[in-house]
Design a protein around this motif. Structure first.
Motif, short mmCIF file in Angstrom:
data_model
loop_
_atom_site.label_atom_id
_atom_site.label_comp_id
_atom_site.label_asym_id
_atom_site.label_seq_id
_atom_site.Cartn_x
_atom_site.Cartn_y
_atom_site.Cartn_z
N SER A 1 -6.76 0.28 2.02
CA SER A 1 -8.12 0.59 2.46
C SER A 1 -8.74 -0.63 3.12
N ASP A 2 -9.52 -0.39 4.17
CA ASP A 2 -10.10 -1.47 4.96
C ASP A 2 -10.76 -2.55 4.09
N ASP A 3 -11.52 -2.12 3.09
CA ASP A 3 -12.27 -3.05 2.25
C ASP A 3 -11.37 -3.98 1.44
N ASN B 1 2.95 -1.53 -4.31
CA ASN B 1 1.65 -0.87 -4.49
C ASN B 1 1.09 -1.28 -5.83
N ARG B 2 -0.26 -1.40 -5.92
CA ARG B 2 -0.85 -1.83 -7.20
C ARG B 2 -0.56 -0.81 -8.29
N GLN B 3 -0.43 0.46 -7.91
CA GLN B 3 -0.03 1.49 -8.89
C GLN B 3 1.40 1.91 -8.58
N LEU B 4 2.31 1.49 -9.41
CA LEU B 4 3.73 1.71 -9.13
C LEU B 4 4.08 3.20 -9.07
N ASN B 5 3.40 3.99 -9.89
CA ASN B 5 3.77 5.42 -9.96
C ASN B 5 3.60 6.14 -8.62
N ASN B 6 2.73 5.60 -7.74
CA ASN B 6 2.55 6.25 -6.43
C ASN B 6 3.74 6.09 -5.48
N ILE B 7 4.65 5.17 -5.81
CA ILE B 7 5.84 5.01 -4.96
C ILE B 7 7.13 5.18 -5.76
N GLY C 1 0.85 -1.20 0.00
CA GLY C 1 0.00 0.00 0.00
C GLY C 1 0.87 1.24 0.00
N ALA C 2 0.30 2.35 -0.47
CA ALA C 2 1.11 3.57 -0.59
C ALA C 2 0.33 4.79 -0.12
N GLY C 3 -0.59 4.57 0.80
CA GLY C 3 -1.38 5.69 1.31
C GLY C 3 -0.67 6.39 2.45
N ASN C 4 -1.45 7.14 3.26
CA ASN C 4 -0.91 7.88 4.39
C ASN C 4 -0.10 7.00 5.33
N VAL C 5 -0.71 5.90 5.73
CA VAL C 5 -0.11 5.07 6.76
C VAL C 5 1.16 4.39 6.25
N ALA C 6 1.07 3.78 5.07
CA ALA C 6 2.24 3.09 4.50
C ALA C 6 3.40 4.07 4.34
N HIS D 1 -2.35 -6.23 9.31
CA HIS D 1 -2.92 -5.02 8.72
C HIS D 1 -2.79 -3.89 9.73
N THR D 2 -3.19 -2.68 9.33
CA THR D 2 -2.97 -1.49 10.16
C THR D 2 -4.28 -0.81 10.51
N SER D 3 -5.38 -1.57 10.45
CA SER D 3 -6.69 -0.94 10.57
C SER D 3 -7.28 -1.02 11.98
N1 LIG Z 1 -5.22 7.58 7.70
C1 LIG Z 1 -5.24 7.36 9.00
O1 LIG Z 1 -5.28 8.33 9.77
C2 LIG Z 1 -5.21 5.94 9.55
C3 LIG Z 1 -4.91 5.76 10.90
C4 LIG Z 1 -4.84 4.47 11.42
C5 LIG Z 1 -5.09 3.38 10.61
N2 LIG Z 1 -5.43 3.56 9.31
C6 LIG Z 1 -5.68 2.35 8.49
O2 LIG Z 1 -4.56 2.14 7.62
C7 LIG Z 1 -5.01 1.56 6.38
C8 LIG Z 1 -4.57 2.44 5.23
O3 LIG Z 1 -5.13 3.72 5.41
P1 LIG Z 1 -4.56 4.98 4.64
O4 LIG Z 1 -5.13 6.18 5.31
O5 LIG Z 1 -3.09 4.88 4.48
O6 LIG Z 1 -5.29 4.79 3.24
P2 LIG Z 1 -5.16 5.69 1.92
O7 LIG Z 1 -4.25 6.83 2.15
O8 LIG Z 1 -6.54 5.91 1.44
O9 LIG Z 1 -4.43 4.68 0.91
C9 LIG Z 1 -5.06 3.48 0.54
C10 LIG Z 1 -4.05 2.55 -0.11
O10 LIG Z 1 -4.71 1.31 -0.34
C11 LIG Z 1 -4.48 0.92 -1.68
N3 LIG Z 1 -5.60 0.12 -2.14
C12 LIG Z 1 -6.92 0.44 -2.10
N4 LIG Z 1 -7.67 -0.54 -2.60
C13 LIG Z 1 -6.80 -1.51 -3.00
C14 LIG Z 1 -6.96 -2.78 -3.62
N5 LIG Z 1 -8.18 -3.26 -3.92
N6 LIG Z 1 -5.84 -3.49 -3.86
C15 LIG Z 1 -4.62 -3.03 -3.55
N7 LIG Z 1 -4.41 -1.84 -2.96
C16 LIG Z 1 -5.49 -1.09 -2.70
C17 LIG Z 1 -4.34 2.20 -2.45
O11 LIG Z 1 -3.63 1.93 -3.63
P3 LIG Z 1 -3.47 3.02 -4.80
O12 LIG Z 1 -2.36 3.94 -4.33
O13 LIG Z 1 -3.09 2.17 -5.96
O14 LIG Z 1 -4.80 3.69 -4.93
C18 LIG Z 1 -3.55 3.06 -1.46
O15 LIG Z 1 -2.18 2.81 -1.57
C19 LIG Z 1 -6.51 1.40 6.52
O16 LIG Z 1 -6.78 0.10 6.99
C20 LIG Z 1 -6.88 2.42 7.59
O17 LIG Z 1 -8.06 2.04 8.29
C21 LIG Z 1 -5.49 4.82 8.76
#
Ligand SMILES: NC(=O)c1ccc[n+]([C@@H]2O[C@H](COP(=O)([O-])OP(=O)(O)OC[C@H]3O[C@@H](n4cnc5c(N)ncnc54)[C@H](OP(=O)(O)O)[C@@H]3O)[C@@H](O)[C@H]2O)c1
Ligand SMILES: NC(=O)c1ccc[n+]([C@@H]2O[C@H](COP(=O)([O-])OP(=O)(O)OC[C@H]3O[C@@H](n4cnc5c(N)ncnc54)[C@H](OP(=O)(O)O)[C@@H]3O)[C@@H](O)[C@H]2O)c1
Lengths: 255, 255
Positions: free
Chosen positions: B66-68, B33-39, B8-13, B86-88
């Motif tokens: 994402s949780d889902d 990450n499924r989309q390489l360009n994000n990392i 994953g490459a979102g906020n947490v990762a 996981h980190t959820s």
């Molecule tokens: N943000 C917070 O404050 C926070 C705090 C504590 C825990 N968390 C938990 O940490 C986890 C990640 O949260 P986040 O805030 O980092 O999320 P985020 O910024 O929305 O990033 C979501 C990541 O999930 C990837 N993703 C989504 N659907 C996918 C799929 N079907 N297959 C593969 N990759 C997929 C996305 O890939 P792409 O880049 O390709 O779209 C993206 O890298 C969640 O479980 C969340 O509940 C979040």
């Protein structure tokens, strides 16, 4: 040099006394309290009295007594046409007897006796009927490094309600989180950094922009799960109402 | 040395990547990450991939998507008997496919992309089915200076609700204060120090002990005045419910 007479010996009067004593351009001419023993520790540093008739001349008299006593104390002051202010968020400027030049010097912060107060973090809400008096309050606030806001009596009433939401009600939500964590043997400590971060976030960002979580995301599934899990009916009612409030604020459908 | 693969490459990762890179005893072996360009910006510092079949061996695989998507991604991992977390806060440990050794590494804090994260202020809620795996998570948490709490999946569900109260709902109370001040041309800024102080106060004192204001004082007159002055029906309903909640908590008569 601004000369000040302090009236009252509670939290607010004591913290004002300390910050005024340390300020270069403020002189605490006298400190009055109905019970002298509550200020007697300071008798070597300032003229103390429990006799209103012994009050000396000063640029401003600051009445920092319980809200209910402001009117009575202001009436009992044995002089007129001098500048008299109170420090209350709840009382009106007009609670001060009209024989005085009236004003308000309200520090919008919670004070506790022991904890030191950093007045640069205490906003002062000021009000006065005469321009020169207002200027004096501005100087007083600036001398102790406080940020000041000109707030009318009507605005102060509104502000007091807003402060109840931002302080007392917020604290009750902390309390409810505490109850919820305890009910499942979780240490409340785990939430403390989040609580601090939530308050810090809105220092530079509107609460509107800062909102996160299931309600603003429109995450119906999570909201339902939570409602099912919450047993306390009051917590449940609050969860619903606050979720509605969030969806309304953000123009979303009810969850 | 603990080797980690990030998924994953979102906020947490991204925040985990940064803190792990700076830690002495943690090696980020790979970042998927499924989309390489994000990392791709990190490609000179770490092995990046968008191919699950290319994943290398590691002590722990951290799924921060994402949780889902947690369940699906964990299923798609082309190996078994390795340690996958996981980190959820919302997902169950059992959302991870059972072919893996399962765990949770949930940082209880709000992350935003740009703001730097101080992990010493991020409590980590950890869970694992195997003792050795739990020990690895403890080491991981301690290496980045985080305080950790052993929290079961059931407790995490409860904690998530408590966090909604302490964070999202609290923030909505800030929003309401903002609306109330704006309605009377008062700068919301005047409340910000109070908001911060309210959050700071409970770092060393229970919210129960920290409560102040008209409700806990049993100040019926002020509560009535406030209710009369509040025009917005939702604010009024919240004022009533939170006042009741405070009087209940403190064993007082309804106001
Ligand atoms: N943000 C917070 O404050 C926070 C705090 C504590 C825990 N968390 C938990 O940490 C986890 C990640 O949260 P986040 O805030 O980092 O999320 P985020 O910024 O929305 O990033 C979501 C990541 O999930 C990837 N993703 C989504 N659907 C996918 C799929 N079907 N297959 C593969 N990759 C997929 C996305 O890939 P792409 O880049 O390709 O779209 C993206 O890298 C969640 O479980 C969340 O509940 C979040
Ligand atoms: N505490 C806060 O966080 C805070 C913040 C902003 C504004 N304020 C306002 O500041 C004012 C003072 O509050 P506080 O917290 O300092 O109060 P406090 O600690 O409860 O002290 C009250 C003071 O008022 C005196 N007093 C009460 N009734 C009196 C009477 N009938 N005649 C003469 N003196 C009387 C008391 O005298 P004795 O010592 O003889 O009992 C005491 O010195 C109030 O208007 C309050 O709304 C308070």
């Amino acid at each position: 040099m601004i000369s000040v007479v302090l009236i009252g010996a509670g939290n607010v009067a004591t913290h004002f006394y300390k910050v005024f004593q340390n300020a270069d351009n403020i002189l605490v001419t006298q400190w009055y309290n109905r019970q002298l023993n509550n200020i007697s520790t300071y008798k070597n540093n300032v003229d103390i009295t429990d006799d209103l008739n012994a009050l000396k001349p000063a640029d401003v008299y600051i009445i920092a007594v319980s809200d209910d006593a402001i009117s009575e104390v202001s009436k009992a002051l044995p002089f007129q046409d001098r500048f008299v202010v109170h420090t209350s968020g709840a009382a009106s400027l007009y609670d001060i007897d009209k024989k005085h030049r009236r004003g308000v010097f309200y520090p919008l912060q919670t004070f506790t006796k022991d904890a030191d107060v950093d007045f640069s973090k205490v906003p002062l809400c000021i009000e006065a009927l005469v321009k020169e008096d207002l200027k004096l309050l501005v100087t007083l606030a600036e001398t102790i490094n406080s940020t000041w806001y000109k707030i009318s009596t009507e605005q102060r009433k509104t502000l007091h309600i807003a402060a109840v939401f931002a302080n007392n009600f917020t604290n009750q939500l902390y309390r409810i989180s505490h109850e919820i964590t305890e009910s499942d043997q979780i240490e409340f400590d785990v939430l403390k950094p989040l609580i601090l971060e939530t308050a810090k976030k809105i220092q530079n960002m509107s609460p509107y922009m800062a909102q996160t979580g299931p309600a603003v995301r429109g995450d119906k599934k999570t909201v339902r799960k939570h409602l099912k899990r919450i047993k306390n009916p009051q917590h449940k009612a609050l969860y619903k109402l606050l979720t509605d409030s969030i969806t309304d604020t953000h123009g979303r459908k009810k969850l």
